[in-house]
Design a protein around this motif. Sequence first.
Motif, mmCIF file in Angstrom:
data_model
loop_
_atom_site.group_PDB
_atom_site.id
_atom_site.type_symbol
_atom_site.label_atom_id
_atom_site.label_comp_id
_atom_site.label_asym_id
_atom_site.label_seq_id
_atom_site.Cartn_x
_atom_site.Cartn_y
_atom_site.Cartn_z
ATOM 1 N N PHE A 169 0.828 -1.204 0.000
ATOM 2 C CA PHE A 169 0.000 0.000 0.000
ATOM 3 C C PHE A 169 0.868 1.263 0.000
ATOM 4 N N VAL A 170 1.856 1.314 0.886
ATOM 5 C CA VAL A 170 2.731 2.488 0.961
ATOM 6 C C VAL A 170 3.564 2.623 -0.315
ATOM 7 N N ALA A 171 4.075 1.496 -0.805
ATOM 8 C CA ALA A 171 4.898 1.537 -2.023
ATOM 9 C C ALA A 171 4.105 2.043 -3.213
ATOM 10 N N ALA A 172 2.793 1.766 -3.252
ATOM 11 C CA ALA A 172 1.967 2.155 -4.396
ATOM 12 C C ALA A 172 1.969 3.668 -4.606
ATOM 13 N N PHE A 173 2.012 4.436 -3.530
ATOM 14 C CA PHE A 173 2.062 5.892 -3.660
ATOM 15 C C PHE A 173 3.290 6.332 -4.466
ATOM 16 N N TYR A 174 4.430 5.704 -4.171
ATOM 17 C CA TYR A 174 5.688 6.140 -4.784
ATOM 18 C C TYR A 174 5.893 5.552 -6.168
ATOM 19 N N VAL A 175 5.335 4.361 -6.415
ATOM 20 C CA VAL A 175 5.375 3.817 -7.767
ATOM 21 C C VAL A 175 4.569 4.723 -8.697
ATOM 22 N N GLY A 176 3.386 5.153 -8.227
ATOM 23 C CA GLY A 176 2.580 6.079 -9.016
ATOM 24 C C GLY A 176 3.304 7.388 -9.261
ATOM 25 N N ALA A 177 3.978 7.899 -8.229
ATOM 26 C CA ALA A 177 4.719 9.158 -8.354
ATOM 27 C C ALA A 177 5.821 9.049 -9.396
ATOM 28 N N LEU A 178 6.523 7.933 -9.393
ATOM 29 C CA LEU A 178 7.644 7.745 -10.313
ATOM 30 C C LEU A 178 7.165 7.608 -11.753
ATOM 31 N N LEU A 179 6.094 6.851 -11.960
ATOM 32 C CA LEU A 179 5.636 6.576 -13.320
ATOM 33 C C LEU A 179 4.885 7.745 -13.953
ATOM 34 N N MET A 180 4.197 8.553 -13.153
ATOM 35 C CA MET A 180 3.363 9.617 -13.706
ATOM 36 C C MET A 180 4.095 10.959 -13.850
ATOM 37 N N GLN A 181 5.283 11.088 -13.259
ATOM 38 C CA GLN A 181 5.990 12.360 -13.309
ATOM 39 C C GLN A 181 6.306 12.777 -14.749
ATOM 40 N N TYR A 182 6.739 11.849 -15.560
ATOM 41 C CA TYR A 182 7.184 12.190 -16.913
ATOM 42 C C TYR A 182 6.028 12.497 -17.867
ATOM 43 N N PRO A 183 4.972 11.662 -17.922
ATOM 44 C CA PRO A 183 3.868 12.023 -18.829
ATOM 45 C C PRO A 183 3.170 13.321 -18.448
ATOM 46 N N LEU A 184 3.018 13.593 -17.151
ATOM 47 C CA LEU A 184 2.393 14.851 -16.743
ATOM 48 C C LEU A 184 3.324 16.030 -17.018
ATOM 49 N N GLY A 185 4.630 15.805 -16.915
ATOM 50 C CA GLY A 185 5.579 16.842 -17.286
ATOM 51 C C GLY A 185 5.489 17.172 -18.771
ATOM 52 N N TRP A 186 5.305 16.144 -19.592
ATOM 53 C CA TRP A 186 5.145 16.348 -21.039
ATOM 54 C C TRP A 186 3.892 17.166 -21.321
ATOM 55 N N LEU A 187 2.791 16.829 -20.642
ATOM 56 C CA LEU A 187 1.547 17.575 -20.828
ATOM 57 C C LEU A 187 1.687 19.013 -20.331
ATOM 58 N N SER A 188 2.471 19.191 -19.260
ATOM 59 C CA SER A 188 2.632 20.515 -18.666
ATOM 60 C C SER A 188 3.231 21.520 -19.642
ATOM 61 N N ASP A 189 4.096 21.055 -20.532
ATOM 62 C CA ASP A 189 4.746 21.947 -21.484
ATOM 63 C C ASP A 189 3.906 22.198 -22.733
ATOM 64 N N ARG A 190 2.691 21.612 -22.778
ATOM 65 C CA ARG A 190 1.873 21.711 -23.979
ATOM 66 C C ARG A 190 0.453 22.209 -23.752
#
Length: 419
Positions: free
Chosen positions: A238-259
């Motif tokens: 359960f605790v690890a799931a928070f950080y796995v989500g953080a690691l995987l979603m940082q890059y696609p949301l960063g891509w969207l942020s610039d567009r």
Amino acid sequence: MYHVITTAWPLLLGMLLLMVGNGLQGSLLGVRGSAEGFSAATMSIVMAGYFAGFLIASRTVPNMIRRVGHVRVFAALGSFISAALILFPAFRDPIAWTLGRVVLGFCFCGVYITAESWLNNATSNETRGQTLSAYMIVQMAGIIAAQGVLLIPDATGFLLFVIPSVLVSISFAPILLTIQPTPAFESTKPKTLQELYAVSPLGMVGMFLMGGVFAAQFGMAAVYGTQAGLTLGQISIFVAAFYVGALLMQYPLGWLSDRFDRRRLIMMVAALGAAAAAVAIFAGGAFTILVTCAFVIGGCSNPLYSLLIAYTNDFLEPEDMAGASAGLLFVNGVGAVAGPLIIGWGMQQIGPSGFFVLITVLMSAVSLYALYRMTQRPATSVEEQSAYAKVMPSASPIAVEIAQDYYIDRSGEEEEEEE
């Protein structure tokens, strides 16, 4: 990336071991506190101590480094971390644990500031972006790996406190023995809260609210797991799931942020995180649903941290960005101190679901405030937006400044190429 790993591996290895030790102590105390009979409200005070210490260190450690140097500060703080970790099972008292958490927060922040200064000094402009990515991956990987160490059978003994102490002690060896020279140290004076609010009300308010959300993940997730009756194995996942989500979603949301319009993206991402937390409230203890919701919450809340910094930078000149970030991190730290206290009170009043209730409220508030701000000021065009710097809430102000400097330089180079 290969070149970065071969040149900076002592620092990255040291930081990996540090993050395993730090991630383990947070979850371990949450589990152990329940075994000791501490209430959710009591544990919230204990957990808030870490963020109070972190906040204090972000303002005081730079002066310590300037007075006595990187090596002495690093070694001294590392010794305190190892000692504090060993002492937790010896003093089974919430006041002692709270003081210990303050010490850990202070020392870990100081260690991060020192190590990140070294890391920045060890890279060139050409490799700084890859180094930042490697550093972020190492941070998240360490916290995720720590949840696996939590499964070692030792519910009431000393072993699980000894392990993070040993890992932290070992982590100093590759860093202190590296041949990299000691860097010159400079820190940026943060902008005042009044100046920050005038520049970006959404950035300031959003960072304060997201501080509470991040503190909930890092400080109270394991407490929630014990209160909700999850097994030790389930708590670690359960605790690890928070950080796995953080690691995987940082890059696609960063891509969207610039567009796209960042306010709209902030509104939607915060709304998605709030919806996931709301679903978890009514999950009825269904473990698969809880883990899925934790993954989504982590994948939304951690990138929001970078999004809010990037949005604030859209209204600043490059020379003012570092000072604004330092101020935003202070506001975020204040929210992180308050977050566990409010969550602990909520869990005491309405039960374990208070954990997700507060996350729902905080992320809904960010979404609604972003929607409100969209009616108060015209959107910045995508072409004029500043670069998105990928950083995690667990990083020190130094890492944020390094990331911003890199992305500012990169944006300038791209503009020159277009001309």
